[in-house]
Scaffold this motif. Sequence first.
Motif, short mmCIF file in Angstrom:
data_model
loop_
_atom_site.label_atom_id
_atom_site.label_comp_id
_atom_site.label_asym_id
_atom_site.label_seq_id
_atom_site.Cartn_x
_atom_site.Cartn_y
_atom_site.Cartn_z
N PRO A 49 23.88 49.60 51.72
CA PRO A 49 23.42 48.63 50.63
C PRO A 49 24.69 47.98 49.73
CG PRO A 49 22.31 50.60 50.68
CD PRO A 49 23.49 50.74 51.65
N GLN A 50 24.27 46.93 49.22
CA GLN A 50 25.28 46.18 48.41
C GLN A 50 25.36 46.81 47.02
OE1 GLN A 50 25.09 41.95 48.32
NE2 GLN A 50 26.98 41.68 46.98
N GLU A 51 26.41 47.30 46.10
CA GLU A 51 26.37 47.67 44.92
C GLU A 51 27.30 47.00 44.23
OE1 GLU A 51 27.01 51.91 44.90
OE2 GLU A 51 25.62 52.45 46.44
N GLU A 52 27.05 46.98 42.83
CA GLU A 52 28.11 46.33 41.83
C GLU A 52 29.25 47.42 41.67
OE1 GLU A 52 29.97 43.83 39.63
OE2 GLU A 52 28.03 43.47 40.48
N ILE A 53 30.43 46.85 41.62
CA ILE A 53 31.48 47.55 41.52
C ILE A 53 31.87 47.85 40.40
CG2 ILE A 53 34.15 47.78 41.98
CD1 ILE A 53 33.54 45.95 44.32
N PRO A 54 31.68 49.24 39.51
CA PRO A 54 31.95 49.36 38.13
C PRO A 54 33.32 49.15 37.46
CG PRO A 54 31.08 51.34 39.37
CD PRO A 54 31.53 50.41 40.35
N GLN A 55 33.45 48.50 36.37
CA GLN A 55 34.74 47.96 35.92
C GLN A 55 35.61 49.20 35.70
OE1 GLN A 55 35.96 44.99 35.48
NE2 GLN A 55 37.82 46.14 34.98
N ARG A 56 34.73 50.19 35.37
CA ARG A 56 35.51 51.68 35.11
C ARG A 56 36.34 51.81 36.10
NH1 ARG A 56 32.31 56.53 33.85
NH2 ARG A 56 32.74 57.19 35.98
N LEU A 57 35.95 51.84 37.41
CA LEU A 57 36.59 52.13 38.49
C LEU A 57 37.79 51.20 38.83
CD1 LEU A 57 35.75 53.82 41.51
CD2 LEU A 57 36.11 51.31 42.14
N LEU A 58 37.57 50.05 38.62
CA LEU A 58 38.78 49.09 38.92
C LEU A 58 39.83 49.53 37.72
CD1 LEU A 58 36.92 45.86 39.26
CD2 LEU A 58 38.30 46.85 40.82
N ASP A 59 39.33 49.76 36.69
CA ASP A 59 40.35 50.22 35.46
C ASP A 59 41.13 51.66 35.94
OD1 ASP A 59 39.48 47.98 34.20
OD2 ASP A 59 38.29 49.23 32.72
N ASP A 60 40.28 52.30 36.45
CA ASP A 60 41.07 53.79 36.74
C ASP A 60 41.86 53.58 38.07
OD1 ASP A 60 39.47 55.18 34.98
OD2 ASP A 60 38.00 56.01 36.51
N LEU A 61 41.62 52.72 38.76
CA LEU A 61 42.73 52.31 39.98
C LEU A 61 43.92 51.47 39.52
CD1 LEU A 61 39.94 52.00 42.79
CD2 LEU A 61 41.67 53.64 42.41
N GLY A 62 43.74 50.85 38.12
CA GLY A 62 44.78 49.96 37.79
C GLY A 62 44.74 48.65 38.27
N LEU A 63 43.32 48.15 38.74
CA LEU A 63 43.28 46.79 39.29
C LEU A 63 42.22 46.07 38.61
CD1 LEU A 63 42.42 48.34 43.15
CD2 LEU A 63 44.50 47.04 42.53
N THR A 64 42.42 44.61 38.81
CA THR A 64 41.50 43.67 38.40
C THR A 64 40.64 43.39 39.78
OG1 THR A 64 42.70 41.86 38.95
CG2 THR A 64 43.18 42.78 36.73
N ARG A 65 39.39 42.92 39.46
CA ARG A 65 38.48 42.31 40.24
C ARG A 65 39.27 41.30 41.29
NH1 ARG A 65 33.14 43.03 41.80
NH2 ARG A 65 32.72 41.72 43.85
N ALA A 66 39.94 40.54 40.44
CA ALA A 66 40.53 39.17 41.19
C ALA A 66 41.77 39.90 42.06
CB ALA A 66 41.21 38.21 40.23
N ARG A 67 42.50 40.87 41.57
CA ARG A 67 43.58 41.44 42.62
C ARG A 67 43.13 42.21 43.59
NH1 ARG A 67 49.00 42.88 40.74
NH2 ARG A 67 49.16 43.66 42.85
N ALA A 68 41.75 42.95 43.64
CA ALA A 68 41.24 43.63 44.41
C ALA A 68 40.82 42.45 45.73
CB ALA A 68 40.01 44.45 44.20
N GLU A 69 39.98 41.42 45.10
CA GLU A 69 39.70 40.37 45.97
C GLU A 69 40.66 39.68 46.92
OE1 GLU A 69 36.49 39.31 47.04
OE2 GLU A 69 35.48 40.36 45.18
N GLU A 70 41.83 39.45 46.21
CA GLU A 70 42.99 38.87 46.98
C GLU A 70 43.55 39.82 48.17
OE1 GLU A 70 46.15 38.10 43.79
OE2 GLU A 70 44.80 37.04 42.72
N ALA A 71 43.61 41.20 47.51
CA ALA A 71 44.03 42.08 48.52
C ALA A 71 43.20 42.08 49.85
CB ALA A 71 44.09 43.69 48.23
N LEU A 72 41.86 42.10 49.76
CA LEU A 72 40.70 41.89 50.79
C LEU A 72 41.03 40.60 51.42
CD1 LEU A 72 38.35 43.17 52.41
CD2 LEU A 72 37.03 42.01 50.47
N ASP A 73 41.37 39.59 50.74
CA ASP A 73 41.72 38.31 51.51
C ASP A 73 42.89 38.37 52.55
OD1 ASP A 73 39.41 36.86 50.21
OD2 ASP A 73 40.81 36.13 48.65
#
Length: 90
Positions: A49-73
């Motif tokens: 199931p699709q879930e929203e990615i919590p901002q806290r998780l991104l913060d803990d990993l030191g990532l922004t949503r944009a950087r994570a999306e770029e890495a996936l690209d």
Amino acid sequence: MEHWRMPEELSVALSCQHDPDYRGRHAVYANLVYLAINLLRNRGIGSTPQEEIPQRLLDDLGLTRARAEEALDRVLAAETALRALLAHPE
């Protein structure tokens, strides 16, 4: 995983991959797997199931949503290139 003597990091990553709030030992591995699964899910890849990615998780990993999306690209582009190479070896 322990029965097969896999590293603890791998065991934790697999057992906690669906818990965005996991903050225990080796949390970074479980959090990265959670992030990867959900980034893929948001692109229609996979069957969980699709879930929203919590901002806290991104913060803990030191990532922004944009950087994570770029890495996936980049990963998806590399997969496409590899498939093309395998389909037409020279």
